[in-house]
Design an enzyme around this catalytic site. Structure first.
Site, PDB file in Angstrom:
ATOM      1  N   THR A 117     -43.577  21.167  14.137  1.00  0.00           N
ATOM      2  CA  THR A 117     -42.373  21.995  14.142  1.00  0.00           C
ATOM      3  C   THR A 117     -42.623  23.384  13.572  1.00  0.00           C
ATOM      4  O   THR A 117     -41.993  24.360  13.979  1.00  0.00           O
ATOM      5  CB  THR A 117     -41.265  21.273  13.341  1.00  0.00           C
ATOM      6  OG1 THR A 117     -40.950  20.071  14.016  1.00  0.00           O
ATOM      7  CG2 THR A 117     -40.017  22.104  13.189  1.00  0.00           C
ATOM      8  N   ASP A 161     -43.743  14.662  10.393  1.00  0.00           N
ATOM      9  CA  ASP A 161     -43.473  13.217  10.511  1.00  0.00           C
ATOM     10  C   ASP A 161     -44.511  12.353   9.805  1.00  0.00           C
ATOM     11  O   ASP A 161     -44.170  11.379   9.135  1.00  0.00           O
ATOM     12  CB  ASP A 161     -43.397  12.806  11.984  1.00  0.00           C
ATOM     13  CG  ASP A 161     -42.081  13.217  12.632  1.00  0.00           C
ATOM     14  OD1 ASP A 161     -41.262  13.857  11.955  1.00  0.00           O
ATOM     15  OD2 ASP A 161     -41.874  12.887  13.820  1.00  0.00           O
TER      16      ASP A 161
HETATM   17  N1  DAS Z   1     -42.418  17.017  15.682  1.00  0.00           N
HETATM   18  C1  DAS Z   1     -42.541  16.310  14.440  1.00  0.00           C
HETATM   19  C2  DAS Z   1     -43.994  16.261  14.018  1.00  0.00           C
HETATM   20  O1  DAS Z   1     -44.835  16.865  14.633  1.00  0.00           O
HETATM   21  C3  DAS Z   1     -41.672  16.885  13.374  1.00  0.00           C
HETATM   22  C4  DAS Z   1     -42.245  18.064  12.667  1.00  0.00           C
HETATM   23  O2  DAS Z   1     -43.151  18.691  13.093  1.00  0.00           O
HETATM   24  O3  DAS Z   1     -41.754  18.391  11.620  1.00  0.00           O
HETATM   25  O4  DAS Z   1     -44.273  15.631  13.040  1.00  0.00           O
END
Ligand code: DAS
Length: 332
Positions: A14, A96
């Protein structure tokens, strides 16, 4: 002024995400911007003596990370250490599974230099995006001599956490990262490192785990406990080659009689079983909710199921013996 060289390894997530609208913080594509692009907004605020070496490792959401990804990251850090000798490392990734990568590196890499893992809860395009400030703080921490010898750290929302203790605790809030049991190790006060305590368990230079030259890690799976759970998952994991099992138990790592029968088979086949708790905090100690001495299982101490899996993957590269495994869980 002597230069401080920080290697920034980008993997996506993200923090490198983009949405169609700056008001959209939920529907976005992660892993769009390069690591160099995510660094652009904060470059003017870096001290003049900080030099960045940017390496794009991947563009991958961390929900897609695997144990092979961890090995690749450990290898990338080791190679950079050998070839570029930076003063510190920053790894940008999705949030994540950030805590799993951080704990893996905390146990596996051999450097006293600061290693900071950082992500963001909002995409880079959002109003009030948290990525740029988190990333600036990560670079500032990695450049600080105070951070040397502390192992792998996570910086989020102006707090510094130790990799062993930190966890993602919210689906979308920017205040998602915390350590409910132990708190942060310090703060980034307007960019200044303010440490309050040291990580208490062994890591990096004091860890016996060495992944140099390893092409894979032993397969370890997590069995989730719930009212009425059967033992199908345990049997399936065993038949798919699990070399270790982590029990995400109810309460103090309790094991139901149904699970107990299947775990007994696993232990007899030489597949260690580690008892952790799904509660999110507290210590699952040896011979607590069940008699590990008699059963042959191991207590996960304060590690969450996902962190217990990280340690078990590494510990199984050295031993399958439950007593020695317990020693690792008591000390790492
Ligand atoms: N898309 C998820 C990840 O890559 C969430 C994030 O990046 O915060 O873990």
């Amino acid at each position: 002024m002597p230069k401080i060289k920080i290697a920034v390894l980008g993997t996506g997530g993200t923090i490198a995400g983009e949405a169609n609208s700056a008001a959209d913080v939920l529907n976005y594509q992660d892993s769009q911007l390069s690591a160099a692009d995510t660094l652009a907004p904060l470059r003017p605020y870096l001290p003049g003596n900080v030099e960045l070496l940017v390496v794009q490792i991947s563009q991958l959401g961390s929900e897609n990370f695997s144990t092979d990804t961890w090995l690749g990251l450990a290898d990338a850090i080791t190679r950079l250490e050998e070839t570029e000798a930076p003063d510190g490392f920053v790894l940008t990734q999705g949030t994540d599974t950030l805590e799993e990568t951080a704990y893996f590196l905390h146990l596996a890499i051999k450097t006293p230099k600061p290693v900071v893992v950082v992500g963001a809860m909002r995409p880079a395009t959002a109003l009030s995006a948290d990525g740029p400030l988190n990333l600036l703080r990560a670079v500032q921490l990695a450049a600080s001599p105070l951070a040397r010898g502390l192992g792998v750290m996570v910086v989020a929302n102006e707090r510094i956490f130790s990799a062993r203790e930190v966890t993602k605790s919210h689906t979308s809030s920017i205040d998602s990262f915390g350590s409910p049991e132990f708190g942060c190790v310090g703060y980034m006060q307007n960019g200044e490192v303010k440490l309050h305590r040291m990580p208490s368990r062994h890591h990096t230079m004091d860890s016996p785990f060495n992944v140099a030259g390893l092409h894979s890690l032993p397969k370890v799976d997590i069995v989730y406990a719930y009212a009425g759970a059967g033992c199908e998952s345990i049997r399936a994991f065993l038949s798919h080659g699990a070399r270790g099992l982590v029990h995400a138990g109810t309460g103090n790592g309790s094991i139901s009689s149904v699970h107990r029968a299947a775990y007994r088979e696993a232990i007899l086949r030489g597949v260690p079983v580690v008892r952790s708790s799904r509660t999110g905090s507290g210590l699952v100690s040896r011979n607590g909710a069940m008699n590990d001495d008699a059963f042959g299982s191991v207590g996960a101490d304060t590690l969450s199921p996902q962190k217990a899996r990280v340690l078990l993957c590494l510990a199984l590269t050295l031993t399958q013996d439950a007593v020695q495994l317990q020693c690792y869980f008591d000390n790492y």
